[in-house]
Design a protein around this motif. Structure first.
Motif, PDB file in Angstrom:
ATOM      1  N   ASP A   7      39.731  35.779  -5.078  1.00 19.07           N
ATOM      2  CA  ASP A   7      38.867  34.775  -4.443  1.00 19.07           C
ATOM      3  C   ASP A   7      39.491  33.380  -4.455  1.00 19.07           C
ATOM      4  OD1 ASP A   7      38.606  34.061  -7.103  1.00 19.07           O
ATOM      5  OD2 ASP A   7      36.420  34.060  -7.105  1.00 19.07           O
ATOM      6  N   PHE A   8      40.630  33.206  -5.136  1.00 15.67           N
ATOM      7  CA  PHE A   8      41.398  31.949  -5.190  1.00 15.67           C
ATOM      8  C   PHE A   8      40.614  30.787  -5.802  1.00 15.67           C
ATOM      9  CE2 PHE A   8      42.680  34.015  -1.029  1.00 15.67           C
ATOM     10  CZ  PHE A   8      43.607  34.848  -1.613  1.00 15.67           C
ATOM     11  N   ALA A   9      39.623  31.104  -6.648  1.00 19.04           N
ATOM     12  CA  ALA A   9      38.884  30.053  -7.351  1.00 19.04           C
ATOM     13  C   ALA A   9      39.896  29.256  -8.169  1.00 19.04           C
ATOM     14  CB  ALA A   9      37.820  30.664  -8.246  1.00 19.04           C
ATOM     15  N   PHE A  10      39.783  27.940  -8.127  1.00 18.04           N
ATOM     16  CA  PHE A  10      40.793  27.089  -8.752  1.00 18.04           C
ATOM     17  C   PHE A  10      40.175  26.123  -9.744  1.00 18.04           C
ATOM     18  CE2 PHE A  10      39.232  24.907  -5.079  1.00 18.04           C
ATOM     19  CZ  PHE A  10      39.163  23.576  -5.462  1.00 18.04           C
ATOM     20  N   THR A  11      40.971  25.735 -10.724  1.00 15.84           N
ATOM     21  CA  THR A  11      40.586  24.700 -11.669  1.00 15.84           C
ATOM     22  C   THR A  11      41.794  23.827 -11.951  1.00 15.84           C
ATOM     23  OG1 THR A  11      41.149  26.003 -13.626  1.00 15.84           O
ATOM     24  CG2 THR A  11      38.892  26.174 -12.821  1.00 15.84           C
ATOM     25  N   CYS A  12      41.519  22.592 -12.278  1.00 20.11           N
ATOM     26  CA  CYS A  12      42.561  21.657 -12.669  1.00 20.11           C
ATOM     27  C   CYS A  12      41.905  20.587 -13.531  1.00 20.11           C
ATOM     28  CB  CYS A  12      43.234  21.032 -11.447  1.00 20.11           C
ATOM     29  SG  CYS A  12      44.678  20.022 -11.871  1.00 20.11           S
ATOM     30  N   SER A  13      42.431  20.440 -14.745  1.00 21.21           N
ATOM     31  CA  SER A  13      41.908  19.425 -15.646  1.00 21.21           C
ATOM     32  C   SER A  13      43.034  18.942 -16.546  1.00 21.21           C
ATOM     33  CB  SER A  13      40.765  19.989 -16.497  1.00 21.21           C
ATOM     34  OG  SER A  13      41.218  21.076 -17.279  1.00 21.21           O
ATOM     35  N   THR A  14      42.825  17.784 -17.167  1.00 20.10           N
ATOM     36  CA  THR A  14      43.849  17.245 -18.050  1.00 20.10           C
ATOM     37  C   THR A  14      43.871  18.026 -19.350  1.00 20.10           C
ATOM     38  OG1 THR A  14      42.385  15.649 -19.102  1.00 20.10           O
ATOM     39  CG2 THR A  14      43.528  14.930 -17.097  1.00 20.10           C
ATOM     40  N   ASN A  15      44.881  17.742 -20.160  1.00 17.98           N
ATOM     41  CA  ASN A  15      45.000  18.422 -21.441  1.00 17.98           C
ATOM     42  C   ASN A  15      43.843  18.097 -22.388  1.00 17.98           C
ATOM     43  OD1 ASN A  15      46.293  15.885 -21.272  1.00 17.98           O
ATOM     44  ND2 ASN A  15      47.285  16.201 -23.227  1.00 17.98           N
ATOM     45  N   ASN A  16      43.065  17.054 -22.117  1.00 12.06           N
ATOM     46  CA  ASN A  16      41.883  16.764 -22.931  1.00 12.06           C
ATOM     47  C   ASN A  16      40.587  17.022 -22.141  1.00 12.06           C
ATOM     48  OD1 ASN A  16      42.186  14.629 -21.255  1.00 12.06           O
ATOM     49  ND2 ASN A  16      42.155  13.038 -22.825  1.00 12.06           N
ATOM     50  N   ASN A  17      40.650  18.013 -21.238  1.00 15.49           N
ATOM     51  CA  ASN A  17      39.489  18.548 -20.496  1.00 15.49           C
ATOM     52  C   ASN A  17      38.797  17.562 -19.562  1.00 15.49           C
ATOM     53  OD1 ASN A  17      39.799  21.141 -21.482  1.00 15.49           O
ATOM     54  ND2 ASN A  17      38.585  20.691 -23.304  1.00 15.49           N
TER      55      ASN A  17
END
Length: 167
Positions: free
Chosen positions: A56-66
């Protein structure tokens, strides 16, 4: 199970092409996702943990401190695009597309086409809980770089007793 699945030795595939580790120091195809760590372009002390789910290509992107990525609102951010590009260098376009279940037309097996094909489906935001284990694996890989080169066994890599005796 096949013989290779029963063995204690994992097959290691060489990279498809050499890649520079400054922008994307860690990339893996694991847990049903393409995931990794991407360096920030503006802050040397910040990295982003990015992932794209297979299917489904669901994506996430966050910094190393969430903290959430400012560019990942409704579509892939530049960190995810960099991750896909480096995955193609590391594993090859065909393997990445096959793992993520991306249907490509003939002759379109490159990072740009893989990214555009996935983005055209308007993928949803994914599960953000995957960031912590990915970042933890990245830190564990970094710890191995600090070890003095040796041929002696590493204690944390000794999964089985050294003798044939079973405890």
């Amino acid at each position: 199970m096949s013989a290779w699945e029963e063995s204690s030795v994992a097959r290691v595939l060489p990279p498809a092409r050499p890649r520079k580790l400054a922008k994307v120091p860690f990339v893996e195809l694991a847990d049903g996702r393409l995931q990794g760590v991407v360096s920030s372009g503006s802050d040397i002390g910040r990295v982003y943990v990015s992932s794209v789910a297979a299917g489904d290509f669901a994506f996430t992107c966050s910094t190393n401190n969430n903290r959430p990525c400012g560019g990942a609102h409704g579509s892939f951010c530049k960190h995810i695009e960099a991750l896909i590009g480096e995955a193609v260098l590391q594993y090859g376009a065909e393997r990445v597309a096959r793992y993520l279940r991306v249907e490509l037309a003939n002759g379109q097996s490159d990072a740009w086409h893989i990214t555009r094909t996935m983005a055209a489906t308007r993928p949803p935001q994914g599960d953000k809980t995957a960031a912590a284990p990915v970042f933890s694996r990245f830190l564990r890989h970094l710890a191995y770089l600090e070890l003095v080169p040796t041929t002696a066994p590493l204690p944390e890599m000794q999964w089985f007793p050294p003798t044939r005796a079973v405890a």
